[in-house]
Design an enzyme around this catalytic site. Structure first.
Site, short mmCIF file in Angstrom:
data_model
loop_
_atom_site.label_atom_id
_atom_site.label_comp_id
_atom_site.label_asym_id
_atom_site.label_seq_id
_atom_site.Cartn_x
_atom_site.Cartn_y
_atom_site.Cartn_z
N ASP A 135 0.82 -1.22 0.00
CA ASP A 135 0.00 0.00 0.00
C ASP A 135 0.84 1.26 0.00
OD1 ASP A 135 1.00 -0.38 2.50
OD2 ASP A 135 -0.90 -0.21 3.56
N LYS A 186 5.95 4.50 18.47
CA LYS A 186 5.42 5.85 18.26
C LYS A 186 5.79 6.74 19.44
CE LYS A 186 1.55 4.23 15.59
NZ LYS A 186 0.16 3.84 15.59
N ASP A 247 1.67 6.60 2.18
CA ASP A 247 1.04 5.36 2.65
C ASP A 247 -0.44 5.48 2.33
OD1 ASP A 247 -0.34 3.49 4.11
OD2 ASP A 247 0.72 3.84 5.98
#
Ligand code: GTP
Length: 384
Positions: A135, A186, A247
């Protein structure tokens, strides 16, 4: 770690910077088995890599770019809606490729999927194998990534891209030579943002490294394989390439990616026909006074009626845009209908949904497949 402990010993005898054996990449694995939940409802009937971007299933762009970089054998690692890939791409010969399909009984995650197709590869133990998330739309210079991999003697080389707001991503800091220092989750606080480099979802693996991934269970390449490899002393090399990268996991990103392909901002050898700022596929019909701009795509058999205006949007095959509708940055599903004068901005309309006349749908709204919205049912007052 399952087998990764063997890396430290093997490293001493591997091709390192002193042994610059240059190999070409001829094989690739494409990871196309994800459920694509963020792109629902477009992924209800169609796996994300098969949703059309610039007139062809998105995967076509990746296959064509891999071919252009010298790859001739591709293994598609499929899971969700696995049965739709092979009828479309067949043996790959139309694209100058030999394509094989491997389907997981249960989804194995990104790392498990890579391990699961290892037996299909023909490459030797030290040969480079290209691996792509299914993707990612990128202008990455694939040959440069392979060159970096070969000249540094890395076990795995990763495409890294820089983002202005890294908070939503795992971070990949490197030293001054590009060697990966860590894989960080993250970041939660400003202090944790130690770099703006993130994993861009394209890798070159030394073939033998793939065999060190545990078989037969779900594995995340990002969260498990890469950190384990680092801990075992493997050489992971980053290549920061700041070319186009997107993305396509969300509807907003997908529609932008499709428009960027049409506009020539994102490179692909697989765009059907010359584009300008719109792409109208054969058998689509567009009224003479309808206005299509900003990279809009109108799919096969779709119809855009008089007075309609469509900006930066993807109209999938067989959809109907009725007179005077105004559509901006939206994805209109296969055979969906947008009624007269309806105004859609930043929305996703599922396959077969019918939006009656005079509706107003705004950013982030998603209409499920085959849903019906009566005329005038959704409006916003002017003070909102
Ligand atoms: P979301 O559900 O919206 O997060 O999308 P996704 O399911 O595609 O997950 P994600 O974007 O994290 O996946 C990255 C890439 O790996 C995509 O190209 C997926 O198709 C692929 N992928 C993810 N999980 C699996 C899996 O279990 N098996 C296979 N073969 N591919 C996978």
């Amino acid at each position: 770690m399952h087998g990764l402990h063997t890396l430290a010993g093997r490293k001493n005898s591997s091709a390192g910077p002193g042994r610059k054996q240059r190999r070409q990449v001829t094989e690739a694995i494409l990871l196309v088995g994800g459920k694509g939940t963020r792109l629902r409802p477009l992924t209800v009937h169609t796996p994300k890599p098969m949703v059309r971007a610039a007139g062809v299933p998105f995967l076509t762009h990746q296959l064509a770019r891999a071919r252009a970089a010298g790859v001739d054998h591709i293994v598609l690692a499929t899971s969700y809606l696995a049965e739709v890939f092979e009828p479309h791409f067949g043996d790959g010969s139309a694209l100058g490729l030999h394509i094989e399909y491997v389907t997981e009984d249960e989804p194995l995650g990104t790392g498990g999927a890579i391990r699961n197709v290892a037996s299909r590869l023909h490459s030797g133990p030290d040969d480079p194998v290209l691996i792509f998330n299914g993707d990612i739309l990128t202008g990455l210079d694939i040959r440069a990534l392979v060159h970096t991999h070969e000249t540094t003697g890395a076990d795995v080389s990763l495409h890294l891209t820089k983002v202005t707001d890294p908070r939503a991503y795992g971070l990949v800091p490197t030293d001054e030579t590009g060697r990966v220092l860590a894989f960080l989750e993250k970041p939660q606080t400003p202090e944790e943002i130690v770099t703006d480099q993130i994993n861009a979802g394209a890798y070159v693996f030394r073939r033998s490294i793939i065999d060190t991934i545990p078989a037969g269970r779900p594995v995340s390449v990002e969260r498990e394989t890469f950190p384990d490899l680092l801990a075992a002393g493997a050489h992971l090399q980053g290549l920061v390439d700041s070319t186009y990268w997107l993305d396509l996991g969300t509807p907003a990103a997908f529609v932008r990616g499709s428009a960027d392909l049409v506009l020539g901002r994102a490179p692909s050898p697989a765009i059907p026909g010359r584009c300008g700022d719109r792409l109208v596929l054969p058998t689509a019909r567009v009224a003479a006074d309808a206005k299509l701009t900003g990279g809009t795509v109108v799919g096969e058999g779709a119809f855009v009626a008089e007075g309609a205006r469509v900006f930066g949007s993807t109209i999938l095959p067989g959809a109907v845009i009725e007179p005077g509708a105004v559509i901006t940055d939206s994805l209109i599903g296969t055979r969906a209908v947008v009624g007269e004068r309806s105004v859609l901005t930043g929305t996703v309309i599922g396959d077969g949904a019918i939006i009656g006349a005079d509706n107003e749908l705004r950013d982030g709204m998603r209409v499920w497949c085959d849903a019906r919205i009566p005329a005038g049912a959704v409006r916003f007052s002017s003070d909102q």
